[in-house]
Write a protein that holds these residues in place. Structure first.
Motif: not given
Ligand code: GLY
Length: 351
Positions: A7-11, A14, A42, A152, A154, A156, A202
């Motif tokens: 679970r990626s909050s900052q791709i 990560d 990104q 991964l 994300n 966003r 999410n």
């Protein structure tokens, strides 16, 4: 099969971290026209990505074919990929299916990472190891079971999805909730799809992916319980095919949502699934997903499509039904009369 779901909050951070941890000889990145434009920016600053060899394919399911697959093989081959190389698939279900199949077959298999960019891709295609392409006019006719080493996710990426694509993914989430429990289902039915709370979405998405992961770990090659994931898909695939025949194509998840209503009705008839829960779900789906207009004149065609469903065994149409949320009955069948009665219920309720 153990698949790492991250679970990626900052791709950017990560992905850079995963790449730094992995040992590989040659990094390759697959995008399509859309993800190249909207998602690649990104990750483009990551040093490893800057030096990766990149290939962009045309978007759309019509390109999920052997020609595109061969082009990806050529790209890998001409750029010196070897058994220790790593492929990153950045895209929706079409791209992760095709890229996964290219990786699974190139030099008899190289590792790959999936970064799904649609809700449908994240909740279904990218997870669970099914890869493949369409062939001879048949969807996913050739493919292989080959899990990505990491997926991964994300959220966003999903914030820029249009409402229909969000709904399309949400239908598979409803399916997972029904396979899991009444509690999971209640949470999804309370979610406001018109004004989505993305952090909440999410959370729900991760619970949903875990349901799929648990099932796939138990039965990676669909000998038994993985068939549960076909809930809503026997009617759903027939609706989807008919929509293409009538030149009014619908998104996969819409067909699955209507398929869920039908298969829960069949569950009510054959296994006593609670009528009140059935009606709650039917109302939720009617409110959020428009209805595909068909009538009695299409019943025969829909039945014929179901008879050719690749999930069938020994000549009978195969369904996954439920006794209750979380109580799964795989390998069910129904008579033509029962199927037509179900379509009557659908038509009466939606039109
Ligand atoms: N999409 C159903 C499965 O992965 O088995």
């Amino acid at each position: 099969m153990k698949q790492q779901i991250i679970r990626s909050s900052q791709i950017e951070k990560d992905l850079a971290q995963i790449l730094a941890q992995l040992k590989y000889d040659g990094l390759f990145l697959l995008t399509d026209e859309n993800t190249q434009k909207f998602c690649f920016p990104q990750i483009e600053k990551i040093t490893e990505i800057q030096s990766a060899k990149k290939y962009c394919i045309a978007s759309g399911d019509s390109h999920k074919n052997v020609r595109t697959l061969a082009a990806v093989w050529s790209f890998l081959s001409e750029n010196g990929a070897n058994r220790k190389s790593l492929l990153i698939n950045l895209g929706g279900g079409m791209l992760t299916d095709l890229g996964g199949f290219a990786a699974a077959t190139f030099k008899r298999g190289i590792r790959f990472i999936n970064i799904p960019t649609t809700l449908l891709g994240a909740v279904d295609a990218a997870v669970g190891g099914k890869t493949g392409i369409n062939f001879n006019g048949l969807k996913n006719e050739t493919g292989a079971f080959a899990p990505a080493i990491a997926v991964l996710i994300n959220a966003r990426f999903f914030q820029t999805l249009d409402a229909p694509n969000l709904l399309s993914g949400y239908a598979e989430m409803l399916k997972h909730a029904l396979l899991d429990s009444q509690q999971a289902l209640t949470e999804l039915l309370l979610f406001d799809l018109e004004n989505p709370d993305y952090p909440k979405l999410n959370d729900l998405l991760f619970e949903s992916v875990q349901v799929k992961q648990r099932i796939v770990e138990e039965d990676p090659t669909e000998q038994g319980i993985r068939k549960a994931l076909n809930l809503g898909h026997t009617f759903g695939h027939a609706f989807e095919s008919l929509s293409y025949e009538l030149n009014r194509p619908v998104l996969h998840g819409y067909a699955v949502a209507w398929g869920i209503v039908c298969e829960l009705y069949l569950s009510f008839v054959k296994w006593g699934f609670d009528r009140e829960i059935l009606m709650k779900i039917a109302h939720f789906i009617r409110e959020n997903y428009e209805s595909f207009p068909f009538g009695c004149k299409h019943y025969a065609r829909l039945y014929e499509r179901m008879q050719h469903d690749k999930k069938n065994e020994s000549g009978s149409i195969n369904f996954t039904l439920l006794k209750a949320p979380g109580e799964i009955e795989i390998n069910q069948t129904a008579s033509r009369k029962e199927i037509e009665e179900t379509l009557d219920f659908y038509c009466d309720f939606f039109h």
